[in-house]
Write a protein that holds these residues in place. Structure first.
Motif, PDB file in Angstrom:
ATOM      1  N   HIS A  34       0.725  -1.249   0.049  1.00  0.00           N
ATOM      2  CA  HIS A  34      -0.012   0.069  -0.011  1.00  0.00           C
ATOM      3  C   HIS A  34       0.770   1.128  -0.241  1.00  0.00           C
ATOM      4  CE1 HIS A  34      -4.021  -1.998   0.320  1.00  0.00           C
ATOM      5  NE2 HIS A  34      -3.485  -2.710   0.709  1.00  0.00           N
ATOM      6  N   PRO A  69      -6.494  -0.267  -4.218  1.00  0.00           N
ATOM      7  CA  PRO A  69      -7.562   0.880  -3.692  1.00  0.00           C
ATOM      8  C   PRO A  69      -7.701   0.491  -2.120  1.00  0.00           C
ATOM      9  CG  PRO A  69      -8.675  -0.533  -5.466  1.00  0.00           C
ATOM     10  CD  PRO A  69      -7.044  -1.088  -5.382  1.00  0.00           C
ATOM     11  N   GLU A  70      -8.027   1.151  -1.324  1.00  0.00           N
ATOM     12  CA  GLU A  70      -8.671   0.820  -0.085  1.00  0.00           C
ATOM     13  C   GLU A  70      -9.800   0.339  -0.304  1.00  0.00           C
ATOM     14  OE1 GLU A  70      -8.457   4.026   2.749  1.00  0.00           O
ATOM     15  OE2 GLU A  70      -6.332   4.403   1.992  1.00  0.00           O
ATOM     16  N   THR A  71     -10.197  -0.800   0.469  1.00  0.00           N
ATOM     17  CA  THR A  71     -11.392  -1.271   0.488  1.00  0.00           C
ATOM     18  C   THR A  71     -12.375  -0.737   1.680  1.00  0.00           C
ATOM     19  OG1 THR A  71     -10.849  -3.124   1.928  1.00  0.00           O
ATOM     20  CG2 THR A  71     -10.768  -3.584  -0.191  1.00  0.00           C
ATOM     21  N   GLU A  72     -13.657  -0.246   1.223  1.00  0.00           N
ATOM     22  CA  GLU A  72     -14.591   0.209   2.388  1.00  0.00           C
ATOM     23  C   GLU A  72     -15.276  -0.763   2.965  1.00  0.00           C
ATOM     24  OE1 GLU A  72     -16.812   3.624   0.808  1.00  0.00           O
ATOM     25  OE2 GLU A  72     -14.975   4.217  -0.228  1.00  0.00           O
ATOM     26  N   GLU A  73     -15.609  -0.737   4.066  1.00  0.00           N
ATOM     27  CA  GLU A  73     -16.401  -1.731   4.947  1.00  0.00           C
ATOM     28  C   GLU A  73     -17.982  -1.353   4.433  1.00  0.00           C
ATOM     29  OE1 GLU A  73     -16.332  -2.005   9.199  1.00  0.00           O
ATOM     30  OE2 GLU A  73     -14.161  -2.018   8.967  1.00  0.00           O
TER      31      GLU A  73
END
Length: 102
Positions: A34, A69-73
């Motif tokens: 990341h 990419p960041e994963t969203e909850e």
């Protein structure tokens, strides 16, 4: 001069340390997926390499590296996590939900 102009173009040469630098970049990217090219470049510079960030970026693009990419909850629609029953006691926690109507 009887040579065509197209044969007189500049031919770039890769520096001798580029394979070792690329190996170091790929090792850091595997360890820290990341991190972007700037942060990886600062880590390489801190390790003692005399390298410019523009060179790091050029190698980064050439290798096709990208930061995932960041994963969203996913939000629970209609529920608040604090209001759900706890698995240990089975009782609901007190929950105050304020509503605003405009």
């Amino acid at each position: 001069m009887d040579q065509p102009r197209s044969s007189q173009r500049y031919q770039s040469e890769t520096p001798d340390d580029e394979p070792a630098l690329l190996k170091q970049i790929l090792e850091l990217v595997r360890r820290y997926p990341h991190f972007g090219y700037r942060r990886i470049g600062r880590m390489i510079q801190a390790a003692g390499w005399k390298v410019n960030l523009k060179r790091i970026y050029r190698l980064w693009r050439r290798e096709g590296l990208k930061v995932p990419p960041e994963t969203e909850e996913k939000a629970c629609i209609g529920y608040k996590r604090e209001c759900l029953p706890s698995p240990s006691t089975g009782k609901e926690k007190p929950c105050v939900v304020l509503g605003f109507y405009f």
